[in-house]
Design a protein around this motif. Structure first.
Motif, PDB file in Angstrom:
ATOM      1  N   PHE A 142       0.801  -1.224   0.000  1.00 52.00           N
ATOM      2  CA  PHE A 142       0.000   0.000   0.000  1.00 52.00           C
ATOM      3  C   PHE A 142       0.840   1.282   0.000  1.00 52.00           C
ATOM      4  CE2 PHE A 142      -3.087  -3.075   1.700  1.00 52.00           C
ATOM      5  CZ  PHE A 142      -4.171  -2.811   0.864  1.00 52.00           C
ATOM      6  N   THR A 143       2.154   1.158  -0.022  1.00 48.43           N
ATOM      7  CA  THR A 143       3.000   2.355   0.041  1.00 48.43           C
ATOM      8  C   THR A 143       2.704   3.337  -1.080  1.00 48.43           C
ATOM      9  OG1 THR A 143       4.804   1.305   1.268  1.00 48.43           O
ATOM     10  CG2 THR A 143       5.375   3.182  -0.109  1.00 48.43           C
ATOM     11  N   ALA A 144       2.525   2.839  -2.293  1.00 49.32           N
ATOM     12  CA  ALA A 144       2.307   3.735  -3.435  1.00 49.32           C
ATOM     13  C   ALA A 144       1.040   4.558  -3.270  1.00 49.32           C
ATOM     14  CB  ALA A 144       2.264   2.932  -4.735  1.00 49.32           C
ATOM     15  N   VAL A 145      -0.052   3.912  -2.875  1.00 50.18           N
ATOM     16  CA  VAL A 145      -1.303   4.666  -2.725  1.00 50.18           C
ATOM     17  C   VAL A 145      -1.233   5.585  -1.513  1.00 50.18           C
ATOM     18  CG1 VAL A 145      -2.559   2.915  -1.364  1.00 50.18           C
ATOM     19  CG2 VAL A 145      -3.824   4.536  -2.782  1.00 50.18           C
ATOM     20  N   PHE A 146      -0.555   5.151  -0.433  1.00 56.16           N
ATOM     21  CA  PHE A 146      -0.382   6.032   0.723  1.00 56.16           C
ATOM     22  C   PHE A 146       0.412   7.280   0.327  1.00 56.16           C
ATOM     23  CE2 PHE A 146      -0.702   2.537   4.252  1.00 56.16           C
ATOM     24  CZ  PHE A 146      -2.034   2.359   3.938  1.00 56.16           C
ATOM     25  N   ASP A 147       1.469   7.090  -0.451  1.00 56.77           N
ATOM     26  CA  ASP A 147       2.254   8.234  -0.916  1.00 56.77           C
ATOM     27  C   ASP A 147       1.392   9.170  -1.775  1.00 56.77           C
ATOM     28  OD1 ASP A 147       4.509   7.374   0.392  1.00 56.77           O
ATOM     29  OD2 ASP A 147       5.447   6.490  -1.381  1.00 56.77           O
ATOM     30  N   ASP A 148       0.570   8.588  -2.626  1.00 54.95           N
ATOM     31  CA  ASP A 148      -0.275   9.403  -3.505  1.00 54.95           C
ATOM     32  C   ASP A 148      -1.274  10.237  -2.704  1.00 54.95           C
ATOM     33  OD1 ASP A 148       0.956   8.574  -5.819  1.00 54.95           O
ATOM     34  OD2 ASP A 148      -0.532   7.025  -6.290  1.00 54.95           O
ATOM     35  N   VAL A 149      -1.967   9.600  -1.745  1.00 54.70           N
ATOM     36  CA  VAL A 149      -2.995  10.340  -1.000  1.00 54.70           C
ATOM     37  C   VAL A 149      -2.372  11.316  -0.010  1.00 54.70           C
ATOM     38  CG1 VAL A 149      -4.669   8.475  -1.262  1.00 54.70           C
ATOM     39  CG2 VAL A 149      -3.251   8.567   0.814  1.00 54.70           C
ATOM     40  N   GLY A 150      -1.095  11.110   0.327  1.00 55.70           N
ATOM     41  CA  GLY A 150      -0.437  12.011   1.263  1.00 55.70           C
ATOM     42  C   GLY A 150       0.294  13.159   0.606  1.00 55.70           C
ATOM     43  N   ARG A 151       0.431  13.118  -0.704  1.00 57.80           N
ATOM     44  CA  ARG A 151       1.256  14.108  -1.407  1.00 57.80           C
ATOM     45  C   ARG A 151       0.767  15.538  -1.193  1.00 57.80           C
ATOM     46  NH1 ARG A 151       1.733  11.315  -5.631  1.00 57.80           N
ATOM     47  NH2 ARG A 151       3.746  10.476  -5.007  1.00 57.80           N
ATOM     48  N   ASP A 152      -0.535  15.752  -1.146  1.00 57.78           N
ATOM     49  CA  ASP A 152      -1.093  17.099  -1.005  1.00 57.78           C
ATOM     50  C   ASP A 152      -1.666  17.341   0.389  1.00 57.78           C
ATOM     51  OD1 ASP A 152      -0.486  17.717  -3.666  1.00 57.78           O
ATOM     52  OD2 ASP A 152      -2.366  16.834  -4.376  1.00 57.78           O
ATOM     53  N   ALA A 153      -1.204  16.590   1.373  1.00 58.04           N
ATOM     54  CA  ALA A 153      -1.788  16.687   2.711  1.00 58.04           C
ATOM     55  C   ALA A 153      -1.657  18.090   3.304  1.00 58.04           C
ATOM     56  CB  ALA A 153      -1.153  15.659   3.643  1.00 58.04           C
ATOM     57  N   VAL A 154      -0.502  18.721   3.124  1.00 56.54           N
ATOM     58  CA  VAL A 154      -0.314  20.066   3.682  1.00 56.54           C
ATOM     59  C   VAL A 154      -1.225  21.059   2.973  1.00 56.54           C
ATOM     60  CG1 VAL A 154       1.307  21.967   3.978  1.00 56.54           C
ATOM     61  CG2 VAL A 154       2.027  19.629   4.480  1.00 56.54           C
TER      62      VAL A 154
ATOM     63  N   ARG B 158      -4.094  20.415   1.542  1.00 60.26           N
ATOM     64  CA  ARG B 158      -5.468  20.162   2.020  1.00 60.26           C
ATOM     65  C   ARG B 158      -5.675  20.803   3.380  1.00 60.26           C
ATOM     66  NH1 ARG B 158      -4.569  14.932  -0.021  1.00 60.26           N
ATOM     67  NH2 ARG B 158      -4.245  14.027   2.053  1.00 60.26           N
ATOM     68  N   GLU B 159      -4.662  20.669   4.244  1.00 59.17           N
ATOM     69  CA  GLU B 159      -4.738  21.254   5.582  1.00 59.17           C
ATOM     70  C   GLU B 159      -4.916  22.768   5.491  1.00 59.17           C
ATOM     71  OE1 GLU B 159      -4.225  21.951   9.763  1.00 59.17           O
ATOM     72  OE2 GLU B 159      -4.517  20.039   8.730  1.00 59.17           O
ATOM     73  N   LEU B 160      -4.125  23.419   4.668  1.00 53.86           N
ATOM     74  CA  LEU B 160      -4.167  24.878   4.566  1.00 53.86           C
ATOM     75  C   LEU B 160      -5.450  25.368   3.907  1.00 53.86           C
ATOM     76  CD1 LEU B 160      -0.453  25.519   3.514  1.00 53.86           C
ATOM     77  CD2 LEU B 160      -1.474  25.868   5.776  1.00 53.86           C
ATOM     78  N   ASP B 161      -5.962  24.612   2.939  1.00 57.38           N
ATOM     79  CA  ASP B 161      -7.159  25.027   2.202  1.00 57.38           C
ATOM     80  C   ASP B 161      -8.444  24.442   2.773  1.00 57.38           C
ATOM     81  OD1 ASP B 161      -5.422  26.318   0.504  1.00 57.38           O
ATOM     82  OD2 ASP B 161      -5.400  24.700  -0.982  1.00 57.38           O
ATOM     83  N   ARG B 162      -8.301  23.560   3.734  1.00 63.98           N
ATOM     84  CA  ARG B 162      -9.432  22.778   4.283  1.00 63.98           C
ATOM     85  C   ARG B 162     -10.250  22.134   3.163  1.00 63.98           C
ATOM     86  NH1 ARG B 162     -14.387  22.027   6.184  1.00 63.98           N
ATOM     87  NH2 ARG B 162     -14.536  20.958   8.196  1.00 63.98           N
ATOM     88  N   ARG B 163      -9.558  21.371   2.353  1.00 63.05           N
ATOM     89  CA  ARG B 163     -10.203  20.628   1.272  1.00 63.05           C
ATOM     90  C   ARG B 163     -10.452  19.205   1.723  1.00 63.05           C
ATOM     91  NH1 ARG B 163      -8.639  17.097  -2.424  1.00 63.05           N
ATOM     92  NH2 ARG B 163      -6.395  17.432  -2.220  1.00 63.05           N
ATOM     93  N   LEU B 164     -11.709  18.805   1.773  1.00 60.63           N
ATOM     94  CA  LEU B 164     -12.056  17.467   2.232  1.00 60.63           C
ATOM     95  C   LEU B 164     -11.504  16.403   1.275  1.00 60.63           C
ATOM     96  CD1 LEU B 164     -15.733  18.128   3.352  1.00 60.63           C
ATOM     97  CD2 LEU B 164     -13.772  17.699   4.840  1.00 60.63           C
ATOM     98  N   PRO B 165     -10.962  15.287   1.815  1.00 59.99           N
ATOM     99  CA  PRO B 165     -10.253  14.309   0.983  1.00 59.99           C
ATOM    100  C   PRO B 165     -11.151  13.254   0.327  1.00 59.99           C
ATOM    101  CG  PRO B 165     -10.036  13.700   3.277  1.00 59.99           C
ATOM    102  CD  PRO B 165     -10.802  15.006   3.258  1.00 59.99           C
ATOM    103  N   HIS B 166     -12.177  13.703  -0.400  1.00 62.88           N
ATOM    104  CA  HIS B 166     -13.056  12.737  -1.069  1.00 62.88           C
ATOM    105  C   HIS B 166     -12.292  11.903  -2.092  1.00 62.88           C
ATOM    106  CE1 HIS B 166     -16.885  14.034   0.622  1.00 62.88           C
ATOM    107  NE2 HIS B 166     -16.488  15.290   0.482  1.00 62.88           N
ATOM    108  N   ALA B 167     -11.470  12.539  -2.911  1.00 65.91           N
ATOM    109  CA  ALA B 167     -10.726  11.803  -3.935  1.00 65.91           C
ATOM    110  C   ALA B 167      -9.746  10.828  -3.305  1.00 65.91           C
ATOM    111  CB  ALA B 167      -9.980  12.788  -4.849  1.00 65.91           C
ATOM    112  N   GLU B 168      -9.150  11.219  -2.197  1.00 68.35           N
ATOM    113  CA  GLU B 168      -8.172  10.356  -1.526  1.00 68.35           C
ATOM    114  C   GLU B 168      -8.839   9.126  -0.915  1.00 68.35           C
ATOM    115  OE1 GLU B 168      -6.461  14.132  -2.398  1.00 68.35           O
ATOM    116  OE2 GLU B 168      -8.328  13.658  -1.327  1.00 68.35           O
ATOM    117  N   VAL B 169     -10.025   9.306  -0.339  1.00 66.21           N
ATOM    118  CA  VAL B 169     -10.761   8.152   0.204  1.00 66.21           C
ATOM    119  C   VAL B 169     -11.136   7.194  -0.929  1.00 66.21           C
ATOM    120  CG1 VAL B 169     -12.879   7.433   1.371  1.00 66.21           C
ATOM    121  CG2 VAL B 169     -11.613   9.422   2.211  1.00 66.21           C
ATOM    122  N   THR B 170     -11.540   7.749  -2.052  1.00 58.90           N
ATOM    123  CA  THR B 170     -11.855   6.901  -3.214  1.00 58.90           C
ATOM    124  C   THR B 170     -10.628   6.127  -3.675  1.00 58.90           C
ATOM    125  OG1 THR B 170     -13.627   8.377  -3.953  1.00 58.90           O
ATOM    126  CG2 THR B 170     -12.658   6.924  -5.606  1.00 58.90           C
ATOM    127  N   ALA B 171      -9.466   6.776  -3.666  1.00 53.39           N
ATOM    128  CA  ALA B 171      -8.235   6.093  -4.074  1.00 53.39           C
ATOM    129  C   ALA B 171      -7.902   4.946  -3.132  1.00 53.39           C
ATOM    130  CB  ALA B 171      -7.079   7.099  -4.113  1.00 53.39           C
TER     131      ALA B 171
END
Length: 397
Positions: free
Chosen positions: A11-23, A25-38
């Protein structure tokens, strides 16, 4: 550790993908719908579903290890799936039935389960204002829930309610059903993207097959399970603190006239701080691993038919180990989240880095079940042989 290592590698690859924009998302308060789908598409949400139903068949200890790695990238993602994986665990351990099979097949198909348990109502501790009542056209669910973690991202939600006899029940309701309103109004200063706000149920029709009676007081590792999900997320934050501290120092070019070396990465005081951060993260990881191991034994025992007092004897040390783990994981990571800023000057507080998110997120997770209560419970266990509480509820005093 081979099973854990293999699962993490998978699962490392998908974890890296969903974590790439974490900061971001935090700053913009963008809910991670696409990341949950991934994560769903990669098979992560069904990683503990038995293989015979099309899941990954991994035990709880592997799940908690994976959640820590996911939390390393984004602890919001690790926490928002807490109720989902708890539901999977309960369903696996339920008595064989057509409904159990239906639910496991639904989970193997990718369905995500949300949470609607806690209320901000006048209900007393141990009772609920949410009701499930009979009507001429079937059962109807009415009530308002808060702390509905994960429900914004879920296909169905497990709702705690009271029936007309006052019994506690759980109703499984599609989040798209008529009368269900999932509101994004969570305003915590940490874990901002977990969807932990309000869910309203207004005369929602409920299928009788989707209702189960909640067993209170029987032996269950359910309380330890949900707490270990939170501890895995916090341990992941501890790892992220080390990652961010190392990256910050390696890229740092500024220094002080009174520093102990020409560069930050060569400065023994900065090196000492990095070492201390690593040690605090190691303590958190070790406590999580030790506590999580026992849940595998509980699952194996229950699937072998162990119940009653025999099962209670297996679960009691798991509850104690989980409480002790809280006393290690939470203060270790909270200390690290503050110590982190000793590796740099004012540039470390730049909002673009969002290094403050580590403390805010860890503090929010730590506030779910206050450490003081768990420390007291361990003291009572050692002094008076009083069992550590395995489950708890909230409400008005």
């Amino acid at each position: 550790m081979t099973r854990v290592t293999d699962a993490v590698a998978r699962f490392t690859a998908v974890f890296d993908d969903v974590g790439r924009d974490a900061v971001a998302r935090e700053l913009d308060r963008r809910l991670p719908h696409a990341e949950v789908t991934a994560l769903r598409d990669a098979g992560f949400t069904r990683v503990t579903v038995p293989e015979e139903f099309g899941g990954g068949g991994e035990p709880p200890s592997v799940l908690f290890a994976l959640l820590a790695e996911l939390g390393r990238r984004d602890p919001n993602l690790a926490q928002l799936l807490r109720s989902h994986f708890s539901f999977v665990d309960r369903t696996i351990l339920a008595a064989p039935s057509a409904e159990r099979n239906r639910r496991l097949e639904m989970l193997a198909g990718g369905a995500i389960v949300g949470n609607a348990t806690h209320e901000r109502s006048t209900a007393k501790v141990g009772s609920l204002s949410t009701t499930l009542t009979a009507s001429p056209d079937g059962l109807r669910l009415d009530g308002t829930k808060f702390y509905s973690t994960g429900t914004l991202f879920a296909d169905v939600v497990s709702v705690a309610a009271q029936d007309e006899d006052g019994a506690l029940v759980a109703a499984l309701v599609p989040t798209a059903a008529s009368g269900v309103d999932v509101v994004d109004d969570w305003r915590g200063f940490g874990q901002r993207l977990t969807g932990s706000g309000t869910t309203v149920f207004r005369s929602v029709r409920v299928d009788e097959r989707a209702v189960s009676r909640r067993v209170v007081g029987g032996p269950s590792h359910g309380g330890a399970f949900v707490q270990l999900v939170l501890l895995a997320a916090v341990a992941g934050i501890g790892r992220a603190i080390v990652d961010d501290a190392v990256a910050f120092v390696r890229n740092r070019t500024r220094t002080y006239s009174h520093a102990s070396a020409a560069t930050a990465r060569e400065d023994p005081l900065v090196q000492e701080t990095i070492g201390r951060l690593s040690g605090l993260s190691f303590a958190a990881d070790s406590a999580l691993t030790a506590a999580a191991a026992g849940v595998d034994g509980s699952v194996a025992a229950q699937r072998a038919g162990v119940d009653g007092d025999d099962l209670r004897e297996i679960i009691a040390p798991i509850e104690a180990a989980t409480a002790r783990a809280q006393l290690v994981v939470l203060p270790s990571v909270l200390e690290a989240a503050t110590l982190l800023f000793e590796v740099g000057g004012a540039s470390a507080v730049d909002t673009g880095l969002a290094l403050d998110r580590h403390w805010r997120n860890a503090r929010t997770l730590a506030s779910h079940n206050p450490v003081a209560f768990k420390a007291r419970a361990i003291g009572d266990l050692l002094l008076n042989d009083s069992p550590v509480p395995g489950w708890w509820s909230t409400g008005e005093a």
